[in-house]
Enzyme design. Structure first.
Site, PDB file in Angstrom:
ATOM      1  N   LYS A 169       0.832  -1.202   0.000  1.00  0.00           N
ATOM      2  CA  LYS A 169       0.000   0.000   0.000  1.00  0.00           C
ATOM      3  C   LYS A 169       0.864   1.248   0.000  1.00  0.00           C
ATOM      4  CE  LYS A 169      -4.134  -0.873   2.656  1.00  0.00           C
ATOM      5  NZ  LYS A 169      -5.036  -0.826   1.523  1.00  0.00           N
ATOM      6  N   ARG A 196     -11.365  -9.783   1.846  1.00  0.00           N
ATOM      7  CA  ARG A 196     -12.313 -10.751   1.277  1.00  0.00           C
ATOM      8  C   ARG A 196     -11.760 -12.178   1.390  1.00  0.00           C
ATOM      9  NH1 ARG A 196     -12.107  -7.747  -4.423  1.00  0.00           N
ATOM     10  NH2 ARG A 196     -11.688  -6.045  -2.984  1.00  0.00           N
TER      11      ARG A 196
HETATM   12  N1  BES Z   1      -8.504  -2.345   4.104  1.00  0.00           N
HETATM   13  C1  BES Z   1      -8.532  -2.011   2.737  1.00  0.00           C
HETATM   14  C2  BES Z   1      -9.714  -1.134   2.357  1.00  0.00           C
HETATM   15  C3  BES Z   1      -9.803   0.240   2.942  1.00  0.00           C
HETATM   16  C4  BES Z   1      -8.890   1.200   2.592  1.00  0.00           C
HETATM   17  C5  BES Z   1     -10.831   0.542   3.770  1.00  0.00           C
HETATM   18  C6  BES Z   1      -9.005   2.452   3.108  1.00  0.00           C
HETATM   19  C7  BES Z   1     -10.963   1.801   4.292  1.00  0.00           C
HETATM   20  C8  BES Z   1     -10.044   2.761   3.961  1.00  0.00           C
HETATM   21  C9  BES Z   1      -8.601  -3.265   1.871  1.00  0.00           C
HETATM   22  O1  BES Z   1      -7.939  -4.367   2.383  1.00  0.00           O
HETATM   23  C10 BES Z   1      -7.958  -2.927   0.580  1.00  0.00           C
HETATM   24  O2  BES Z   1      -6.793  -2.690   0.564  1.00  0.00           O
HETATM   25  N2  BES Z   1      -8.767  -2.892  -0.478  1.00  0.00           N
HETATM   26  C11 BES Z   1      -8.290  -2.552  -1.765  1.00  0.00           C
HETATM   27  C12 BES Z   1      -8.782  -3.594  -2.734  1.00  0.00           C
HETATM   28  C13 BES Z   1      -8.119  -3.574  -4.066  1.00  0.00           C
HETATM   29  C14 BES Z   1      -6.692  -4.056  -3.956  1.00  0.00           C
HETATM   30  C15 BES Z   1      -8.906  -4.439  -5.017  1.00  0.00           C
HETATM   31  C16 BES Z   1      -8.843  -1.177  -2.122  1.00  0.00           C
HETATM   32  O3  BES Z   1      -9.983  -0.872  -1.748  1.00  0.00           O
HETATM   33  O4  BES Z   1      -8.123  -0.409  -2.738  1.00  0.00           O
HETATM   34 MN    MN Z   2      -5.888  -4.438   1.851  1.00  0.00          MN
END
Ligand code: BES
Ligand code: MN
Ligand code: ZN
Length: 470
Positions: free
Chosen positions: A247, A321
């Site tokens: 990230k 997920r």
């Molecule tokens: N925990 C995050 C989602 C999130 C980010 C929730 C910021 C609230 C605030 C999740 O695990 C994630 O990283 N999701 C990605 C998915 C993508 C890689 C398909 C996202 O939402 O960018």
């Molecule tokens: Mn994530």
């Protein structure tokens, strides 16, 4: 942590200052009934009963006789008044207060929750923290128990989310679940580390295996087997680095909150058990840290999930997920009457709806009707989003039954929900809440930081769902 539930107490202590809420459209009428001295005092302080305004009325000797506050005119329901007085404690001195008995007692009971919650602060690591000290005395006619378990639930959610990952890893989350279970005699069974493989929970193991603190599934159960089965599943990613598809710093910064879903289901479980709802409750929390190490899962790896469906890891940052799918399969196997999951699942849900509105997915229109009505009545908003099946096409994998991400990057919250839905067969009714779990800017009763969303709406729905004649 100071216990906020103590801020609301049965009445009759000495030295209680009365608070009179005045709706701005009632202000002239109220003023007409006052003495000339009060009239002059109110005018000279520019008090017009605008929402959030407070003014102390003095006695002859200069102490406070009474406090008047400007409020919104009657909320749509008593429960909706939860934040009605939430701005008040910050504007008045420490002490004991009561609310004028001209106010409906159901409204006071509701506003008492916001009163206590407004005094929340997370000061576990602060040297000079003061305890909250604006106490609200309630008449004996108001039952205090639902106020207390609601306040406690919000405090549980906020404290768990605000605690940094260093002190809220999978073992600490397990300890928190056990502490919540204990007073109600709920049973907690935990499957840790390699035992996850033996128990056929491979996705939880795969996401969490690179972390120093071992991944685990926390399985809490409570209540009579004869009652309707309600199962809550909460995402417990204690920190989300994104894994190898790392990230960006600005997004990683807040990821201590990625166990927000588990905090929500624990807060909700507390309410259900404290209210002694006639349900057989089960809470499942896959608790992991999505960390980076030599043994981390890689993009392109394939995992065969508990359900038998194989999943290619298109991106290790779509880990929520993954941990949820095996927990949902396990939940669905015993065919619960109601299956609810809470998760800080996607950034896309925030792009769509902003921080206040949990994106809510269900294909059960009756359940949605109940949730929507509860959300409005409780002033605990939800917004329904579509489980638009054609988008499943975008999650195809060349080597496995499905990918864990979609191509194209559209509709991220929907594709994540569609992915989860594939693991809920067996549950009679399922709903997924993609929550933010965070208050980005302070509002009355809601300090900046960890935030509970939809738990009162969900609680009310469960109550109706399980106690209605069927
Ligand atoms: N925990 C995050 C989602 C999130 C980010 C929730 C910021 C609230 C605030 C999740 O695990 C994630 O990283 N999701 C990605 C998915 C993508 C890689 C398909 C996202 O939402 O960018
Ligand atoms: Mn994530
Ligand atoms: Zn995550």
């Amino acid at each position: 942590m100071p216990d906020l539930t103590e801020l609301v107490c049965p009445s009759t202590s000495q030295g209680v200052t009365n608070i009179t809420p005045i709706a701005s459209d009632q202000f002239d009428r109220w003023l007409d009934a006052q003495t000339r001295a009060t009239h002059a005092w109110v005018k000279s302080h520019d008090f017009t009963a605008k929402e959030g305004q407070t003014l102390s009325l003095p006695t002859q000797d200069g102490s406070i006789a009474e406090i008047i506050v400007g409020v919104n005119s009657a909320p749509e329901s008593a429960e909706a008044a939860i934040w009605w007085l939430a701005g008040v404690p910050a504007k008045i001195p420490a002490g004991n207060y009561s609310i004028s008995d001209v106010v409906d007692s159901a409204l006071i009971a509701s506003a008492a929750i916001g009163w206590a919650l407004s005094q929340y602060s997370f000061n576990r690591y602060k040297k000079d923290a003061t305890s909250p000290n604006r106490f609200l005395m309630l008449p004996d006619t108001i039952g205090i128990s639902s106020i207390q378990y609601t306040v406690a639930a919000y405090q549980i959610v906020r404290d768990l989310i605000n605690t940094p990952a260093e002190d809220m890893g999978p073992p600490e989350l397990e300890a928190a679940a056990k502490a919540i279970a204990e007073p109600f005699g709920a049973k907690v069974v935990v499957t840790i580390g390699d035992a996850l493989q033996e128990a056929n929970l491979p996705t939880i193991h795969m996401v969490g295996r690179a972390a120093e603190k071992a991944p685990r599934l926390i399985d809490l159960s409570w209540g009579d087997d004869k009652h309707p089965k309600v199962t809550l599943v909460g995402k417990g990613v204690c920190f989300d680095t994104g894994g190898l598809d790392i990230k960006a710093a600005q997004y990683m910064r807040q990821m201590k909150k990625d166990m927000g879903g588990s905090a929500h289901v624990l807060g909700l479980a507390h309410m259900i058990m404290a209210a002694n709802l006639p349900v057989r409750l089960r809470v499942l929390i896959p608790a992991v840290e999505n960390a980076i190490a030599g043994n981390a899962m890689r993009p392109g790896d394939v995992v065969v999930t508990r359900s038998g469906l194989s999943v290619e890891i298109g991106n290790t940052d779509a880990e929520g997920r993954l941990v949820l799918c095996d927990a949902l399969s396990l939940a669905a196997e015993e065919e619960p009457d109601l299956l609810m999951d809470f998760a800080t699942l996607t950034g896309a849900a925030r792009v769509a709806l902003g921080p206040d509105l949990p994106a809510t997915f269900t294909d059960d229109d009756d359940l949605w009707g109940l949730l929507d009505k509860s959300g409005q009545q409780m002033n605990d908003p939800l917004w329904r989003m579509p489980l638009w099946k054609p988008y499943l096409e975008t999650m195809k994998s060349d080597v496995a039954d499905t990918d864990n991400i979609s191509d194209g990057g559209f509709a991220g919250a929907i594709t994540a929900a569609l992915y989860l839905q594939r693991f809920t067969d067996g549950a009679k009714s399922w709903v997924h809440f993609d929550v933010f779990g965070w208050q980005p800017k302070a509002a009355p009763g809601k300090p900046k930081g960890g935030a509970a969303q939809a738990i009162r709406a969900a609680f009310h729905s469960i109550k109706v769902f399980t106690t209605a004649d069927s």
